[in-house]
Structure formats: C-alpha cells, structure tokens
Design a protein around this motif. Sequence first.
Motif, short mmCIF file in Angstrom:
data_model
loop_
_atom_site.label_atom_id
_atom_site.label_comp_id
_atom_site.label_asym_id
_atom_site.label_seq_id
_atom_site.Cartn_x
_atom_site.Cartn_y
_atom_site.Cartn_z
N SER A 1 -2.62 30.04 19.17
CA SER A 1 -4.00 29.58 18.92
C SER A 1 -4.30 28.31 19.70
CB SER A 1 -4.22 29.34 17.43
OG SER A 1 -4.10 30.54 16.70
N TYR A 2 -3.35 27.38 19.72
CA TYR A 2 -3.55 26.15 20.49
C TYR A 2 -3.70 26.46 21.99
CZ TYR A 2 -2.79 22.58 16.89
OH TYR A 2 -2.93 21.74 15.81
N ILE A 3 -2.85 27.34 22.49
CA ILE A 3 -2.91 27.69 23.91
C ILE A 3 -4.25 28.33 24.24
CG2 ILE A 3 -1.91 29.18 25.69
CD1 ILE A 3 0.80 28.81 24.28
N ALA A 4 -4.70 29.23 23.38
CA ALA A 4 -5.99 29.89 23.59
C ALA A 4 -7.14 28.90 23.51
CB ALA A 4 -6.18 31.00 22.55
N LEU B 1 -7.54 29.04 14.11
CA LEU B 1 -7.64 30.43 14.56
C LEU B 1 -9.07 30.80 14.92
CD1 LEU B 1 -6.23 33.17 14.91
CD2 LEU B 1 -6.50 33.55 12.46
N GLN B 2 -10.00 30.43 14.07
CA GLN B 2 -11.41 30.78 14.32
C GLN B 2 -11.96 30.06 15.55
OE1 GLN B 2 -12.98 33.20 12.91
NE2 GLN B 2 -11.34 33.60 11.44
N GLU B 3 -11.57 28.80 15.71
CA GLU B 3 -12.04 28.05 16.88
C GLU B 3 -11.48 28.64 18.17
OE1 GLU B 3 -12.41 23.44 18.51
OE2 GLU B 3 -11.12 23.88 16.79
N GLY C 1 4.95 32.86 28.26
CA GLY C 1 4.93 32.66 26.82
C GLY C 1 3.98 33.56 26.06
N ALA C 2 2.86 33.94 26.68
CA ALA C 2 1.84 34.72 25.96
C ALA C 2 2.39 36.04 25.43
CB ALA C 2 0.64 34.97 26.87
N LYS C 3 3.09 36.77 26.28
CA LYS C 3 3.58 38.10 25.84
C LYS C 3 4.61 37.97 24.73
CE LYS C 3 7.06 38.28 29.53
NZ LYS C 3 7.55 39.01 30.72
N HIS C 4 5.45 36.93 24.80
CA HIS C 4 6.45 36.73 23.74
C HIS C 4 5.76 36.39 22.42
CE1 HIS C 4 9.52 37.08 26.67
NE2 HIS C 4 9.43 35.86 27.16
N LEU C 5 4.75 35.55 22.49
CA LEU C 5 4.05 35.13 21.27
C LEU C 5 3.29 36.29 20.64
CD1 LEU C 5 2.83 31.62 22.47
CD2 LEU C 5 4.56 32.09 20.72
N VAL C 6 2.70 37.12 21.47
CA VAL C 6 2.00 38.30 20.96
C VAL C 6 2.96 39.18 20.17
CG1 VAL C 6 0.93 40.49 21.65
CG2 VAL C 6 0.15 38.34 22.68
N GLN C 7 4.14 39.40 20.73
CA GLN C 7 5.15 40.22 20.05
C GLN C 7 5.59 39.59 18.73
OE1 GLN C 7 6.51 43.32 21.06
NE2 GLN C 7 4.72 43.21 22.39
N LEU C 8 5.75 38.27 18.74
CA LEU C 8 6.20 37.59 17.52
C LEU C 8 5.13 37.63 16.43
CD1 LEU C 8 8.02 34.45 19.00
CD2 LEU C 8 9.07 36.43 17.89
N VAL C 9 3.88 37.48 16.82
CA VAL C 9 2.80 37.52 15.82
C VAL C 9 2.71 38.91 15.20
CG1 VAL C 9 0.31 37.35 15.44
CG2 VAL C 9 1.47 35.66 16.88
N TYR C 10 2.84 39.93 16.01
CA TYR C 10 2.75 41.30 15.50
C TYR C 10 4.00 41.74 14.74
CZ TYR C 10 -1.59 42.72 17.88
OH TYR C 10 -2.91 42.86 18.27
N PHE C 11 5.16 41.44 15.31
CA PHE C 11 6.39 42.07 14.81
C PHE C 11 7.45 41.09 14.28
CE2 PHE C 11 4.80 44.71 18.41
CZ PHE C 11 4.30 45.76 17.63
N GLY C 12 7.21 39.80 14.40
CA GLY C 12 8.20 38.83 13.95
C GLY C 12 8.26 38.72 12.44
N GLU C 13 9.32 38.08 11.95
CA GLU C 13 9.42 37.81 10.52
C GLU C 13 8.31 36.84 10.11
OE1 GLU C 13 13.27 36.66 9.20
OE2 GLU C 13 14.26 38.41 10.06
N GLY D 1 -3.80 40.51 25.72
CA GLY D 1 -4.53 40.95 24.53
C GLY D 1 -4.54 39.92 23.41
N VAL D 2 -4.57 38.65 23.80
CA VAL D 2 -4.49 37.58 22.80
C VAL D 2 -5.69 37.58 21.86
CG1 VAL D 2 -4.45 35.06 22.48
CG2 VAL D 2 -2.98 36.13 24.19
N LEU D 3 -6.87 37.88 22.37
CA LEU D 3 -8.05 37.91 21.50
C LEU D 3 -7.87 38.94 20.39
CD1 LEU D 3 -10.87 37.04 20.74
CD2 LEU D 3 -11.79 38.61 22.47
N GLY D 4 -7.35 40.09 20.74
CA GLY D 4 -7.10 41.13 19.73
C GLY D 4 -6.08 40.68 18.70
N VAL D 5 -5.08 39.93 19.16
CA VAL D 5 -4.06 39.41 18.25
C VAL D 5 -4.69 38.44 17.25
CG1 VAL D 5 -1.93 38.06 18.07
CG2 VAL D 5 -2.22 39.66 19.95
N LEU D 6 -5.53 37.55 17.76
CA LEU D 6 -6.16 36.56 16.89
C LEU D 6 -7.12 37.23 15.90
CD1 LEU D 6 -6.86 33.56 19.31
CD2 LEU D 6 -4.81 34.09 17.99
N GLU D 7 -7.81 38.26 16.37
CA GLU D 7 -8.71 38.99 15.47
C GLU D 7 -7.92 39.68 14.36
OE1 GLU D 7 -10.73 41.47 18.26
OE2 GLU D 7 -12.39 40.05 18.54
N TRP D 8 -6.80 40.28 14.75
CA TRP D 8 -5.94 40.94 13.77
C TRP D 8 -5.39 39.92 12.77
CZ3 TRP D 8 -0.65 40.13 12.94
CH2 TRP D 8 -0.03 41.03 12.06
#
Length: 203
Positions: A135-138, A175-177, A111-123, A151-158
Amino acid sequence: KEITAVAEKDAELRRSAFKPNSPACKAIVDQVLKIIEKEDTKLPIPCIKAIGNLARTFGATDTRIIGPLVRLLDEGRPEVSREAAISLTKFVSTENYLRFDHSKAIISAGGAKHLVQLVYFGEQTVKISALVLLSYIALYVPDSEELARAGVLGVLEWASKQPNVTQDENIEALLQESKGWLELYQSRGSIQEDSKKNINRNS
C-alpha cells in the motif's frame, strides 16, 4: 540489534554512530547483509530487524540494501518474509524522507510480484505486513507500470473486502488512499492509451 533499535528512535545516535559513509558503518552493514544472504543461517531475523531499524540512515543510492530484503520476501519461511516486509516498510513509511526513492528501488528489485503473492497466499501475519508495504509503495509510485502489470490495484480491491483488514482503521485508511491513487493513474493511463488508438485509426 539492540543499539540499532535505539538508533531508530534517536536521530542524534543515528547521525553519530551510523553515518552511512563511515568505514565502521559500511563494515557492519556488509556483515549483516552477508548473514542475511547466507542460506540456512539462524540469524536472519535479528539482522533483518537491524537493517530495518537503520532504514532512515541509508541514502537513495544504497540499493544494495533493498535487493536482499526483497529476495527474502520469497524466502519461504513466513517469519522471515514477515520481518523482511516490516523492515522494507520502514524504508517507505511516511517517516522516511527517501520513501519515494526506496519505493522505486523495491519495485525495481521485483518486490511487487512477491508482495502480491504474499497478500493472496501468505499466512495471516505475513498478509498484513505485505499489504501495508504494498500500500505504501502504491501510494508513492502509483504511476508505476510494474505495479499495473502485477495487478496491484486488484489486490488492494480484494484486500479492502477482507474483514481482518477493515478492522484496523489505520490499515484501512492507508489501503483506501493507495487504491484511490492507483485508480486515478491507471484510469488516466487507459484514457491516454485510448486516445493514441483513436489517433492511429484516424491517421
């Protein structure tokens, strides 16, 4: 879908009508999963919602539920990916006492890689749903090597720098937590790795 929506809010109904080990419940879940996994079906969204509504009835060993939903994150249709993320979030939200187990199951299912892609490139609507789930998973599995590799930390920072995210106080707080826990564990991992390297050099 309607009865599952009621069951989501009614613990007594969940216990009586949707006992995970009962033959009737198993038959319903099996049928719903078949529909979800069937290509070109017009019914995936109601079925995805139904599974999400019953998230608190599934045990930690019911991993057959998680896999199909995770695969739908990469399904291609934004509305399907969004509903899959929303349903999976019900497995890992604070209301679900098996959230730690389900979070690990989502990671194990890729799931992590799919979610990273969706956060960056999804609608936009998909981005937010994916970000909340990630965020919940992290938050619950911050020591996961898979999250670090993805690279989830980088995604959350972005994401924390995006105006549309910071406008929602609840998402911003989550997100911050999550980001804080990831930073803690990943920095700890880096320190341990450096210590190992120093030991190897000196030995």
